[in-house]
Write a protein that holds these residues in place. Structure first.
Motif, PDB file in Angstrom:
ATOM      1  N   UNK A 196       0.828  -1.205   0.000  1.00  0.00           N
ATOM      2  CA  UNK A 196       0.000   0.000   0.000  1.00  0.00           C
ATOM      3  C   UNK A 196       0.863   1.256   0.000  1.00  0.00           C
ATOM      4  N   UNK A 197       1.925   1.234   0.767  1.00  0.00           N
ATOM      5  CA  UNK A 197       2.791   2.415   0.869  1.00  0.00           C
ATOM      6  C   UNK A 197       3.425   2.753  -0.473  1.00  0.00           C
ATOM      7  N   UNK A 198       3.783   1.734  -1.244  1.00  0.00           N
ATOM      8  CA  UNK A 198       4.505   1.953  -2.495  1.00  0.00           C
ATOM      9  C   UNK A 198       3.597   1.889  -3.726  1.00  0.00           C
ATOM     10  N   UNK A 199       2.303   1.673  -3.536  1.00  0.00           N
ATOM     11  CA  UNK A 199       1.393   1.572  -4.677  1.00  0.00           C
ATOM     12  C   UNK A 199       1.216   2.936  -5.352  1.00  0.00           C
ATOM     13  N   UNK A 200       0.684   2.876  -6.561  1.00  0.00           N
ATOM     14  CA  UNK A 200       0.457   4.111  -7.313  1.00  0.00           C
ATOM     15  C   UNK A 200      -0.545   5.014  -6.595  1.00  0.00           C
ATOM     16  N   UNK A 201      -0.393   6.316  -6.791  1.00  0.00           N
ATOM     17  CA  UNK A 201      -1.335   7.279  -6.223  1.00  0.00           C
ATOM     18  C   UNK A 201      -2.623   7.288  -7.049  1.00  0.00           C
ATOM     19  N   UNK A 202      -3.702   7.630  -6.396  1.00  0.00           N
ATOM     20  CA  UNK A 202      -4.988   7.793  -7.075  1.00  0.00           C
ATOM     21  C   UNK A 202      -5.861   8.680  -6.191  1.00  0.00           C
ATOM     22  N   UNK A 203      -6.761   9.418  -6.821  1.00  0.00           N
ATOM     23  CA  UNK A 203      -7.637  10.318  -6.079  1.00  0.00           C
ATOM     24  C   UNK A 203      -8.964   9.627  -5.780  1.00  0.00           C
ATOM     25  N   UNK A 204      -9.308   9.444  -4.500  1.00  0.00           N
ATOM     26  CA  UNK A 204     -10.583   8.814  -4.173  1.00  0.00           C
ATOM     27  C   UNK A 204     -11.758   9.622  -4.719  1.00  0.00           C
ATOM     28  N   UNK A 205     -12.821   8.932  -5.071  1.00  0.00           N
ATOM     29  CA  UNK A 205     -14.025   9.596  -5.575  1.00  0.00           C
ATOM     30  C   UNK A 205     -14.661  10.406  -4.442  1.00  0.00           C
ATOM     31  N   UNK A 206     -15.055  11.640  -4.680  1.00  0.00           N
ATOM     32  CA  UNK A 206     -15.670  12.455  -3.626  1.00  0.00           C
ATOM     33  C   UNK A 206     -17.046  11.924  -3.225  1.00  0.00           C
ATOM     34  N   UNK A 207     -17.433  12.246  -2.006  1.00  0.00           N
ATOM     35  CA  UNK A 207     -18.721  11.782  -1.507  1.00  0.00           C
ATOM     36  C   UNK A 207     -19.875  12.302  -2.360  1.00  0.00           C
ATOM     37  N   UNK A 208     -19.677  13.436  -3.022  1.00  0.00           N
ATOM     38  CA  UNK A 208     -20.744  13.989  -3.859  1.00  0.00           C
ATOM     39  C   UNK A 208     -21.155  13.018  -4.954  1.00  0.00           C
ATOM     40  N   UNK A 209     -20.192  12.260  -5.469  1.00  0.00           N
ATOM     41  CA  UNK A 209     -20.513  11.285  -6.517  1.00  0.00           C
ATOM     42  C   UNK A 209     -21.427  10.196  -5.977  1.00  0.00           C
ATOM     43  N   UNK A 210     -21.228   9.817  -4.734  1.00  0.00           N
ATOM     44  CA  UNK A 210     -22.107   8.826  -4.125  1.00  0.00           C
ATOM     45  C   UNK A 210     -23.505   9.398  -3.889  1.00  0.00           C
ATOM     46  N   UNK A 211     -23.550  10.638  -3.444  1.00  0.00           N
ATOM     47  CA  UNK A 211     -24.858  11.248  -3.188  1.00  0.00           C
ATOM     48  C   UNK A 211     -25.688  11.309  -4.474  1.00  0.00           C
ATOM     49  N   UNK A 212     -25.031  11.629  -5.584  1.00  0.00           N
ATOM     50  CA  UNK A 212     -25.745  11.656  -6.862  1.00  0.00           C
ATOM     51  C   UNK A 212     -26.251  10.270  -7.223  1.00  0.00           C
ATOM     52  N   UNK A 213     -25.453   9.272  -6.943  1.00  0.00           N
ATOM     53  CA  UNK A 213     -25.842   7.897  -7.257  1.00  0.00           C
ATOM     54  C   UNK A 213     -26.991   7.435  -6.366  1.00  0.00           C
ATOM     55  N   UNK A 214     -26.931   7.762  -5.086  1.00  0.00           N
ATOM     56  CA  UNK A 214     -28.000   7.372  -4.178  1.00  0.00           C
ATOM     57  C   UNK A 214     -29.308   8.079  -4.505  1.00  0.00           C
ATOM     58  N   UNK A 215     -29.184   9.278  -5.101  1.00  0.00           N
ATOM     59  CA  UNK A 215     -30.395  10.020  -5.482  1.00  0.00           C
ATOM     60  C   UNK A 215     -31.091   9.385  -6.682  1.00  0.00           C
ATOM     61  N   UNK A 216     -30.409   8.521  -7.399  1.00  0.00           N
ATOM     62  CA  UNK A 216     -31.003   7.831  -8.559  1.00  0.00           C
ATOM     63  C   UNK A 216     -30.746   6.336  -8.384  1.00  0.00           C
ATOM     64  N   UNK A 217     -31.448   5.688  -7.456  1.00  0.00           N
ATOM     65  CA  UNK A 217     -31.167   4.287  -7.125  1.00  0.00           C
ATOM     66  C   UNK A 217     -31.315   3.332  -8.304  1.00  0.00           C
ATOM     67  N   UNK A 218     -32.087   3.747  -9.330  1.00  0.00           N
ATOM     68  CA  UNK A 218     -32.234   2.867 -10.490  1.00  0.00           C
ATOM     69  C   UNK A 218     -30.907   2.706 -11.235  1.00  0.00           C
ATOM     70  N   UNK A 219     -29.980   3.640 -11.018  1.00  0.00           N
ATOM     71  CA  UNK A 219     -28.675   3.570 -11.669  1.00  0.00           C
ATOM     72  C   UNK A 219     -27.648   2.840 -10.803  1.00  0.00           C
ATOM     73  N   UNK A 220     -28.010   2.620  -9.548  1.00  0.00           N
ATOM     74  CA  UNK A 220     -27.046   2.077  -8.597  1.00  0.00           C
ATOM     75  C   UNK A 220     -26.572   0.685  -8.992  1.00  0.00           C
ATOM     76  N   UNK A 221     -27.497  -0.181  -9.376  1.00  0.00           N
ATOM     77  CA  UNK A 221     -27.141  -1.574  -9.649  1.00  0.00           C
ATOM     78  C   UNK A 221     -26.175  -1.705 -10.811  1.00  0.00           C
ATOM     79  N   UNK A 222     -26.246  -0.796 -11.766  1.00  0.00           N
ATOM     80  CA  UNK A 222     -25.395  -0.920 -12.956  1.00  0.00           C
ATOM     81  C   UNK A 222     -24.075  -0.160 -12.833  1.00  0.00           C
ATOM     82  N   UNK A 223     -23.868   0.521 -11.738  1.00  0.00           N
ATOM     83  CA  UNK A 223     -22.647   1.307 -11.558  1.00  0.00           C
ATOM     84  C   UNK A 223     -21.442   0.393 -11.345  1.00  0.00           C
ATOM     85  N   UNK A 224     -20.364   0.721 -12.046  1.00  0.00           N
ATOM     86  CA  UNK A 224     -19.105   0.018 -11.858  1.00  0.00           C
ATOM     87  C   UNK A 224     -18.095   0.979 -11.229  1.00  0.00           C
TER      88      UNK A 224
END
Length: 264
Positions: free
Chosen positions: A122-150
């Motif tokens: 983990x210490x030496x793995x590549x850097x990446x930016x975690x997805x912001x919580x706002x992206x989850x809130x948008x997804x939860x607001x449209x639950x019909x899209x939740x199942x198909x989200x990758x």
């Protein structure tokens, strides 16, 4: 003798203390070559043992310095490093521990070593930016899209399903000046624990996981959408809390990338 054969002979002699020094060494004579090569062999072995001791402090504390160094020496002399990067060499150490017969009386030792190896990864793995919580809130607001989200998991995150209380044992050693002072008396070492190792930003995090999280993360790692991942969990586990699984993703920043991908 070709250059390749000469290098192979040199490498083999490093790992076999009873083997004579390879031919072709520049020395005053055969005896001098043997003496000087023995010093080089010892430095080679000790350097790798020291690297393993530094990378696996809890594993060493569990068995003691003398036992650990003897075990590490056997590891060093069995398979040589296949990479010049010592951290890569250390990550493979738990496999050796798992097959080291004198350590069989400590069945959780390899899993604790695995936690320490995953921290190195983990210490030496590549850097990446975690997805912001706002992206989850948008997804939860449209639950019909939740199942198909990758989702794309952060490259630093790994997990372990241990048949023992490997996480509790590892945690008991944290924050101590002398790791041999760790108190394991209150730990049921036979209690299975699932462990997460992640590095959402700059600090490596080690924590236990709720029921079903391993199957959930495995499914996501294999590219399954969220709906299919939850279906897999529900068929393999009981008493699964879907909100707890989502909390693992969000709290530890396990999803990375520009956005959550939706199937069309």
């Amino acid at each position: 003798m070709t250059a390749t054969a000469s290098q192979q002979d040199f490498a083999a002699a490093l790992r076999v203390p009873t083997r004579r020094a390879p031919t072709g060494l520049k020395a005053a004579g055969r005896a001098d070559a043997e003496r000087r090569f023995a010093v080089h062999r010892n430095n080679f072995v000790v350097t790798l043992i020291d690297a393993l001791a530094e990378a696996f402090p809890v594993t060493q504390a569990l068995v003691g310095v003398e036992f650990f160094r003897a075990m590490a020496r056997e590891c060093v002399l069995t398979p040589p490093p296949r990479t010049p990067v010592l951290t890569d060499y250390a990550i493979d150490f738990p496999r050796f521990v798992a097959g080291f017969l004198p350590a069989a009386e400590i069945p959780y030792l390899a899993d604790v070593a695995t936690i320490e190896a995953l921290r190195i990864h983990a210490y030496h793995a590549a850097d990446a930016t975690p997805i912001p919580e706002a992206a989850y809130r948008e997804l939860f607001a449209a639950p019909e899209r939740l199942a198909s989200a990758r989702v794309m998991l952060h490259p630093a995150c790994r997990w372990l399903a241990s048949r023992h209380a490997a996480y509790s044992i590892w945690r008991a050693h944290q924050g101590l000046h002398d790791l041999s002072d760790a108190d394991l008396a209150g730990i049921d070492v036979e209690q299975a624990e699932d462990v997460l190792v992640a590095r959402p930003s700059f600090e490596v995090v080690v924590t236990d996981l709720p029921p079903g999280a391993i199957a959930f993360l495995d499914a996501l790692r294999n590219g399954e959408p969220l709906g299919a991942a939850f279906d897999r969990v529900n068929t393999t586990c009981v008493h699964v809390d879907a909100s707890a699984l989502f909390a693992v993703l969000i709290r530890h920043g396990l999803e990375a990338g520009p956005a959550i991908e939706l199937e069309h």
